[in-house]
Design a protein around this motif. Structure first.
Motif, PDB file in Angstrom:
ATOM      1  N   ASP A  59     -20.168  21.361   9.960  1.00  0.00           N
ATOM      2  CA  ASP A  59     -19.236  22.274   9.274  1.00  0.00           C
ATOM      3  C   ASP A  59     -18.344  21.512   8.294  1.00  0.00           C
ATOM      4  O   ASP A  59     -18.377  20.278   8.206  1.00  0.00           O
ATOM      5  N   GLY A  60     -17.539  22.269   7.542  1.00  0.00           N
ATOM      6  CA  GLY A  60     -16.739  21.694   6.479  1.00  0.00           C
ATOM      7  C   GLY A  60     -15.720  20.676   6.956  1.00  0.00           C
ATOM      8  O   GLY A  60     -15.500  19.647   6.304  1.00  0.00           O
ATOM      9  N   LEU A  61     -15.086  20.924   8.112  1.00  0.00           N
ATOM     10  CA  LEU A  61     -14.060  20.017   8.608  1.00  0.00           C
ATOM     11  C   LEU A  61     -14.672  18.684   9.058  1.00  0.00           C
ATOM     12  O   LEU A  61     -14.094  17.609   8.820  1.00  0.00           O
ATOM     13  N   ASP A  62     -15.843  18.748   9.697  1.00  0.00           N
ATOM     14  CA  ASP A  62     -16.522  17.497  10.074  1.00  0.00           C
ATOM     15  C   ASP A  62     -16.969  16.737   8.827  1.00  0.00           C
ATOM     16  O   ASP A  62     -16.901  15.499   8.773  1.00  0.00           O
ATOM     17  N   THR A  63     -17.435  17.501   7.819  1.00  0.00           N
ATOM     18  CA  THR A  63     -17.837  16.867   6.553  1.00  0.00           C
ATOM     19  C   THR A  63     -16.637  16.212   5.880  1.00  0.00           C
ATOM     20  O   THR A  63     -16.721  15.097   5.356  1.00  0.00           O
ATOM     21  N   LEU A  64     -15.492  16.899   5.908  1.00  0.00           N
ATOM     22  CA  LEU A  64     -14.260  16.349   5.347  1.00  0.00           C
ATOM     23  C   LEU A  64     -13.909  15.020   6.012  1.00  0.00           C
ATOM     24  O   LEU A  64     -13.549  14.046   5.337  1.00  0.00           O
ATOM     25  N   GLN A  65     -14.034  14.971   7.328  1.00  0.00           N
ATOM     26  CA  GLN A  65     -13.702  13.747   8.051  1.00  0.00           C
ATOM     27  C   GLN A  65     -14.613  12.593   7.614  1.00  0.00           C
ATOM     28  O   GLN A  65     -14.153  11.457   7.423  1.00  0.00           O
ATOM     29  N   LYS A  66     -15.900  12.890   7.428  1.00  0.00           N
ATOM     30  CA  LYS A  66     -16.840  11.861   6.979  1.00  0.00           C
ATOM     31  C   LYS A  66     -16.515  11.403   5.543  1.00  0.00           C
ATOM     32  O   LYS A  66     -16.618  10.219   5.219  1.00  0.00           O
ATOM     33  N   ILE A  67     -16.131  12.358   4.689  1.00  0.00           N
ATOM     34  CA  ILE A  67     -15.788  12.013   3.297  1.00  0.00           C
ATOM     35  C   ILE A  67     -14.594  11.072   3.258  1.00  0.00           C
ATOM     36  O   ILE A  67     -14.577  10.087   2.508  1.00  0.00           O
ATOM     37  N   ARG A  68     -13.600  11.367   4.095  1.00  0.00           N
ATOM     38  CA  ARG A  68     -12.375  10.556   4.075  1.00  0.00           C
ATOM     39  C   ARG A  68     -12.616   9.137   4.581  1.00  0.00           C
ATOM     40  O   ARG A  68     -11.797   8.253   4.364  1.00  0.00           O
ATOM     41  N   GLU A  69     -13.755   8.910   5.249  1.00  0.00           N
ATOM     42  CA  GLU A  69     -14.074   7.574   5.750  1.00  0.00           C
ATOM     43  C   GLU A  69     -14.757   6.703   4.692  1.00  0.00           C
ATOM     44  O   GLU A  69     -14.974   5.514   4.910  1.00  0.00           O
ATOM     45  N   LEU A  70     -15.104   7.297   3.535  1.00  0.00           N
ATOM     46  CA  LEU A  70     -15.750   6.546   2.463  1.00  0.00           C
ATOM     47  C   LEU A  70     -14.775   5.541   1.849  1.00  0.00           C
ATOM     48  O   LEU A  70     -13.556   5.703   1.947  1.00  0.00           O
ATOM     49  N   ASP A  71     -15.317   4.517   1.193  1.00  0.00           N
ATOM     50  CA  ASP A  71     -14.475   3.467   0.604  1.00  0.00           C
ATOM     51  C   ASP A  71     -13.548   4.004  -0.480  1.00  0.00           C
ATOM     52  O   ASP A  71     -12.376   3.651  -0.539  1.00  0.00           O
ATOM     53  N   SER A  80     -12.335  28.721   2.110  1.00  0.00           N
ATOM     54  CA  SER A  80     -12.715  29.527   3.269  1.00  0.00           C
ATOM     55  C   SER A  80     -12.486  31.002   3.001  1.00  0.00           C
ATOM     56  O   SER A  80     -11.502  31.378   2.359  1.00  0.00           O
ATOM     57  N   GLY A  81     -13.432  31.819   3.522  1.00  0.00           N
ATOM     58  CA  GLY A  81     -13.263  33.273   3.435  1.00  0.00           C
ATOM     59  C   GLY A  81     -12.584  33.826   4.661  1.00  0.00           C
ATOM     60  O   GLY A  81     -12.210  35.001   4.717  1.00  0.00           O
ATOM     61  N   HIS A  82     -12.448  33.008   5.702  1.00  0.00           N
ATOM     62  CA  HIS A  82     -11.799  33.452   6.946  1.00  0.00           C
ATOM     63  C   HIS A  82     -10.738  32.437   7.340  1.00  0.00           C
ATOM     64  O   HIS A  82     -10.696  31.951   8.464  1.00  0.00           O
ATOM     65  N   GLY A  83      -9.924  32.091   6.386  1.00  0.00           N
ATOM     66  CA  GLY A  83      -8.940  31.043   6.613  1.00  0.00           C
ATOM     67  C   GLY A  83      -7.860  31.433   7.607  1.00  0.00           C
ATOM     68  O   GLY A  83      -7.395  32.571   7.624  1.00  0.00           O
ATOM     69  N   THR A  84      -7.510  30.475   8.456  1.00  0.00           N
ATOM     70  CA  THR A  84      -6.398  30.659   9.377  1.00  0.00           C
ATOM     71  C   THR A  84      -5.422  29.521   9.176  1.00  0.00           C
ATOM     72  O   THR A  84      -5.770  28.465   8.615  1.00  0.00           O
ATOM     73  N   ILE A  85      -4.209  29.731   9.648  1.00  0.00           N
ATOM     74  CA  ILE A  85      -3.194  28.675   9.521  1.00  0.00           C
ATOM     75  C   ILE A  85      -3.639  27.437  10.279  1.00  0.00           C
ATOM     76  O   ILE A  85      -3.475  26.302   9.818  1.00  0.00           O
ATOM     77  N   GLU A  86      -4.265  27.654  11.439  1.00  0.00           N
ATOM     78  CA  GLU A  86      -4.714  26.526  12.258  1.00  0.00           C
ATOM     79  C   GLU A  86      -5.751  25.684  11.505  1.00  0.00           C
ATOM     80  O   GLU A  86      -5.690  24.454  11.502  1.00  0.00           O
ATOM     81  N   THR A  87      -6.694  26.381  10.837  1.00  0.00           N
ATOM     82  CA  THR A  87      -7.728  25.660  10.074  1.00  0.00           C
ATOM     83  C   THR A  87      -7.114  24.895   8.913  1.00  0.00           C
ATOM     84  O   THR A  87      -7.473  23.744   8.643  1.00  0.00           O
ATOM     85  N   ALA A  88      -6.170  25.533   8.213  1.00  0.00           N
ATOM     86  CA  ALA A  88      -5.521  24.890   7.071  1.00  0.00           C
ATOM     87  C   ALA A  88      -4.738  23.656   7.508  1.00  0.00           C
ATOM     88  O   ALA A  88      -4.778  22.611   6.842  1.00  0.00           O
ATOM     89  N   VAL A  89      -4.032  23.760   8.638  1.00  0.00           N
ATOM     90  CA  VAL A  89      -3.257  22.621   9.147  1.00  0.00           C
ATOM     91  C   VAL A  89      -4.176  21.469   9.528  1.00  0.00           C
ATOM     92  O   VAL A  89      -3.933  20.301   9.202  1.00  0.00           O
ATOM     93  N   ARG A  90      -5.303  21.800  10.205  1.00  0.00           N
ATOM     94  CA  ARG A  90      -6.237  20.747  10.615  1.00  0.00           C
ATOM     95  C   ARG A  90      -6.855  20.066   9.395  1.00  0.00           C
ATOM     96  O   ARG A  90      -7.006  18.845   9.359  1.00  0.00           O
ATOM     97  N   ALA A  91      -7.198  20.866   8.379  1.00  0.00           N
ATOM     98  CA  ALA A  91      -7.791  20.305   7.161  1.00  0.00           C
ATOM     99  C   ALA A  91      -6.807  19.364   6.475  1.00  0.00           C
ATOM    100  O   ALA A  91      -7.184  18.283   5.993  1.00  0.00           O
ATOM    101  N   THR A  92      -5.540  19.744   6.433  1.00  0.00           N
ATOM    102  CA  THR A  92      -4.509  18.902   5.811  1.00  0.00           C
ATOM    103  C   THR A  92      -4.343  17.594   6.568  1.00  0.00           C
ATOM    104  O   THR A  92      -4.228  16.516   5.971  1.00  0.00           O
ATOM    105  N   LYS A  93      -4.358  17.679   7.916  1.00  0.00           N
ATOM    106  CA  LYS A  93      -4.226  16.466   8.726  1.00  0.00           C
ATOM    107  C   LYS A  93      -5.411  15.521   8.529  1.00  0.00           C
ATOM    108  O   LYS A  93      -5.274  14.299   8.628  1.00  0.00           O
ATOM    109  N   LEU A  94      -6.593  16.107   8.231  1.00  0.00           N
ATOM    110  CA  LEU A  94      -7.783  15.294   8.025  1.00  0.00           C
ATOM    111  C   LEU A  94      -7.834  14.695   6.621  1.00  0.00           C
ATOM    112  O   LEU A  94      -8.712  13.893   6.322  1.00  0.00           O
ATOM    113  N   GLY A  95      -6.909  15.131   5.751  1.00  0.00           N
ATOM    114  CA  GLY A  95      -6.824  14.526   4.432  1.00  0.00           C
ATOM    115  C   GLY A  95      -7.220  15.418   3.276  1.00  0.00           C
ATOM    116  O   GLY A  95      -7.393  14.935   2.152  1.00  0.00           O
TER     117      GLY A  95
END
Length: 451
Positions: A59-71, A80-95
């Protein structure tokens, strides 16, 4: 032109965004899954990724985590079409840079992409600046004095002890100050430098302590001083021996009290600053002459360091020369080139009155002036450095003008012979002399034809 990667499992959304972005001047790439997104990032550089949260497989959040690990990761804007505050907060914390909800607003999307590109550029500039700062704190040299210097820095840098660095001009006193700061507990705070010799006496107090608007002619606004800028970090007083007695008095009070009053100000400002000072003067002699305060000397001279001149550590010359060759090759976008042993020997024989700074300038000069040279030779060195033996100064080595002239002529002819690989005929032509005349001159100056 900036590259944008669109990651969404719906081809219609990818096509729509692709058209909008390319119309706005961007280059685009597409991926329908997190896995294909990572594959594409491995092959091509992107500035921004528009990444859907809901994707098949990863999913997008796992992909985001992998992207942020790049050099050198791109900025990521989540969609997102079904965005929640929880998802937005987690995405921000992941970078994630920001979060967009479907249906997308074209204006907001374009605005966010522009800001994300600016953020990536700023991040790159900060990274480059950190690299430059790190290079400023590298003390190169394998000689015993330099090894001892590095050991001393490692021991005392984590303390808050004040440091006074002694050494001739060009030896690298500023480099030592940077190295101390880089290994100190204050390394994440500001390193602020003041060249006490370069600032006029009537402005040095304002430079160090700041001033209030109207406190003197030209003070059109409030100014923050270097002591205040360096609070929490390190203040480097370069060539402190050139500071006026009046300013020395105020610096002394500031060191004792850790507070000061700006020029024209009414209220004192408290600071927390570690002071490192340097000088190319004998401060004890300056004290005896009445040019430097003895009490300030003892405040600054808690931990004394001495940086030896280059002529006293000639074994470091080859290492430094090759270090500067790499530095300037990178700075001017040229491939790294080596230098011959013969040229290195010429560098070692020279006395380096300007110390490491002079060596650095010489290397920069030969890199600039010889862009196509595959390997630097002795002939590429400046004439002054090219000469055998120590630096000659009028009135010391030579007792007559005739001796000095002969020595210069000998060095000059040797250099031209070397440039022409010992060919006397070509050398004579270059010098505008008859071949026989050059032979007589060489004989008179003690130069064998094979030279």
């Amino acid at each position: 032109m900036h590259n944008i990667l669109i990651v969404d499992d719906e081809s219609g959304i990818r096509d729509s965004l692709k058209g909008v972005l390319e119309d706005d001047g961007y280059q685009t790439g597409e991926a329908g899954s997190g896995e294909s997104c990572l594959d594409l990032l491995d092959k091509r550089a992107f500035d921004v990724v528009l990444l859907d949260v809901w994707l098949p497989g990863m999913d997008g959040l796992d992909t985001l985590q992998k992207i942020r690990e790049l050099d050198n990761p791109p900025e990521v804007i989540m969609i997102s079409g079904h965005g929640t505050i929880e998802t937005a907060v987690r995405a921000t914390k992941l970078g994630a840079y920001d979060f967009l909800e479907k249906p997308l607003s074209i204006d907001r999307t374009l605005s966010l992409i522009k800001h994300a590109i600016d953020a990536k550029k700023l991040r790159r500039e900060n990274r480059d600046l950190k690299k430059q700062l790190q290079s400023k704190s590298v003390i190169a040299g394998d000689s015993i004095p330099m090894k001892a210097l590095r050991q001393q820095i490692a021991i005392m840098a984590p303390t808050n002890g004040r440091v006074l660095i002694y050494g001739e001009s060009g030896t690298g006193k500023e480099l030592v100050a940077h190295a101390i700061h880089a290994q100190s507990l204050r390394k994440d705070e500001m390193f602020v430098e003041v060249n006490c010799a370069a600032i006029p006496e009537d402005l040095i107090e304002s430079e160090l302590f700041g001033h209030r608007q109207g406190s003197f002619a030209g003070a059109t606004s409030d100014k923050e001083g270097k002591f205040q800028k360096a609070t929490g970090g390190t203040l480097f007083l370069d060539e402190v021996g050139d500071m006026s007695l009046k300013t020395q008095s105020k610096v002394l009070r500031t060191l004792d009290e850790q507070r000061f009053t700006p020029v024209g100000g009414a209220n004192a400002i408290t600071v927390d600053v570690r002071v490192i000072a340097s000088t190319n003067k004998d401060l004890e002699e300056e004290i005896s002459k009445g040019n430097f305060r003895e009490d300030l000397f003892y405040r600054l001279n808690v931990i004394p360091f001495f940086v030896p001149p280059l002529r006293e550590r000639k074994e470091d010359v080859p290492l430094l020369a090759r270090y500067f060759l790499k530095e300037f090759a990178a700075a001017y976008g040229r491939r790294s080139r080596d230098i011959t042993d013969d040229a290195i020997q010429a560098l070692i024989r020279y006395s380096w009155p300007g110390n490491v700074r002079e060596l650095r300038n010489v290397i920069e000069r030969i890199v600039i002036m010889n862009p196509t040279t595959t390997k630097f030779e002795r002939k590429h060195l400046p004439l002054l450095v090219y000469r055998d033996g120590s630096r000659r100064t009028a009135g010391t080595e030579f007792s007559t003008l005739h001796q000095a002239r002969d020595a210069y002529e000998r060095d000059y002819i040797l250099k031209k012979l070397d440039e022409n690989h010992g060919n006397v005929s070509r050398t004579a032509e270059m010098l505008g002399l008859e071949r026989s005349h050059l032979y007589r001159k060489m004989k008179a100056l003690g130069i064998a034809a094979k030279e």
